[in-house]
Design an enzyme around this catalytic site. Structure first.
Site, PDB file in Angstrom:
ATOM      1  N   GLU A  65      -5.054   0.590  -0.101  1.00 37.66           N
ATOM      2  CA  GLU A  65      -4.828  -0.841   0.037  1.00 37.66           C
ATOM      3  C   GLU A  65      -4.938  -1.525  -1.330  1.00 37.66           C
ATOM      4  OE1 GLU A  65      -3.601  -1.771   2.711  1.00 37.66           O
ATOM      5  OE2 GLU A  65      -4.884  -1.617   4.480  1.00 37.66           O
ATOM      6  N   HIS A  72       0.829  -1.213   0.000  1.00 44.59           N
ATOM      7  CA  HIS A  72       0.000   0.000   0.000  1.00 44.59           C
ATOM      8  C   HIS A  72       0.865   1.265   0.000  1.00 44.59           C
ATOM      9  CE1 HIS A  72      -0.477   0.040   4.706  1.00 44.59           C
ATOM     10  NE2 HIS A  72       0.512   0.847   4.367  1.00 44.59           N
TER      11      HIS A  72
HETATM   12  C1  F6R Z   1       1.912   6.636   6.390  1.00 36.51           C
HETATM   13  C2  F6R Z   1       1.556   5.885   5.195  1.00 36.51           C
HETATM   14  C3  F6R Z   1       1.804   4.420   5.061  1.00 36.51           C
HETATM   15  C4  F6R Z   1       3.189   3.987   5.536  1.00 36.51           C
HETATM   16  C5  F6R Z   1       3.362   2.483   5.410  1.00 36.51           C
HETATM   17  C6  F6R Z   1       4.699   2.030   5.951  1.00 36.51           C
HETATM   18  O1  F6R Z   1       1.548   7.976   6.265  1.00 36.51           O
HETATM   19  O2  F6R Z   1       1.033   6.473   4.310  1.00 36.51           O
HETATM   20  O3  F6R Z   1       1.621   4.029   3.717  1.00 36.51           O
HETATM   21  O4  F6R Z   1       4.161   4.649   4.760  1.00 36.51           O
HETATM   22  O5  F6R Z   1       2.339   1.831   6.097  1.00 36.51           O
HETATM   23  O6  F6R Z   1       4.758   2.283   7.311  1.00 36.51           O
HETATM   24  P1  F6R Z   1       6.109   2.091   8.157  1.00 36.51           P
HETATM   25  O7  F6R Z   1       7.029   3.144   7.701  1.00 36.51           O
HETATM   26  O8  F6R Z   1       5.694   2.282   9.581  1.00 36.51           O
HETATM   27  O9  F6R Z   1       6.593   0.720   7.840  1.00 36.51           O
END
Ligand code: F6R
Length: 242
Positions: free
Chosen positions: A143, A138
């Site tokens: 999603e 995503h």
């Molecule tokens: C957050 C967002 C999400 C995150 C993704 C990865 O604003 O848009 O798409 O970039 O879920 O999250 P982390 O960096 O926590 O693995």
């Protein structure tokens, strides 16, 4: 899509911060799209450091965040409003009225989505959009299955996203099941995109992205259609990919 392979989280964060700083200095009134999550935390730390050293100035910067949970208040430590204050806004000279995080508490969420789109357009579109990637591919909270031409909308979070994000909450039952997110079409309208990816748990997402097949099942694959997208990937996330 330009791929930049780096050693580790630190190098990824430094390279990303350098690109953001360069654009901030080159563009008169920069409009930067921001992401939350674990991946950009190190990059925000470096940007704060650059601000403290006088290398960048946020006074004329406008920001738009990708997303926010539905149903949690701005002052909730798990909200993305709170995250942005804690990791960036409270430490630099950004004008709060120039920062935008969609509201997941709006009475009329459809209207909030329309107004968020209008605000991005009114700002002249995003100059540089930062992105992380979910384990399931995503981007923002788009999603798998989200249309590539989607605009800011409300989305139900997939079970795997709820599980991945449960680490920030006391229990999985507290993780919101819905979010407001820029659409994939909104993201693709950005003049430049910078995605950062770190860690072993992102290997499958990286493999799907690097395969090059553009599919709604892998929202991040839409970046292959963007004329100016860079993806910084560290060795742990790269894994066995050639
Ligand atoms: C957050 C967002 C999400 C995150 C993704 C990865 O604003 O848009 O798409 O970039 O879920 O999250 P982390 O960096 O926590 O693995």
């Amino acid at each position: 899509m330009k791929i930049v392979k780096v050693k580790d989280y630190e190098e990824m964060s430094r390279k990303a911060a350098e690109i953001v700083a360069e654009r901030m200095n080159a563009i008169e009134n920069p409009v930067i799209g921001l992401a939350t999550g674990s991946t950009p935390e190190g990059m925000y730390e470096i940007l704060i450091d650059k601000y403290n050293k006088g290398e960048i100035d946020f006074a004329n910067t406008t920001t738009f965040n990708l997303d926010e949970y539905v149903g949690i208040t701005d002052d909730d430590p798990n909200s993305y409003h709170y995250f942005m204050d804690k990791h960036l806004f409270d430490h630099v000279n950004i004008q709060k009225e120039k920062t935008h995080v969609p509201s997941g508490m709006a009475d009329d969420l459809d209207r909030e989505c329309r107004e968020y789109e209008e605000a991005i357009k009114a700002a002249g579109n995003i100059d540089l959009q930062l992105l992380g990637i979910g384990n399931n591919g995503h981007i923002g909270f788009n999603e798998p299955g989200t249309p590539v031409d989607s605009r800011t909308h409300i989305i139900g979070l997939k079970e795997e996203t709820i599980q991945a994000n449960a680490r920030f909450f006391d229990s999985i039952d507290e993780v919101p099941t819905k979010a407001i997110t820029m659409g994939i079409g909104t993201i693709l309208d950005s003049k430049e995109i910078l995605m950062i990816i770190s860690g072993e748990n992102k290997r499958d997402a990286v493999t799907s992205l690097l395969k090059g097949t553009i599919s709604e099942d892998i929202p991040a694959s839409a970046l292959h259609n963007h004329p100016n997208a860079t993806v910084i990937i560290d060795e742990a996330a790269w894994g066995d990919n050639e």
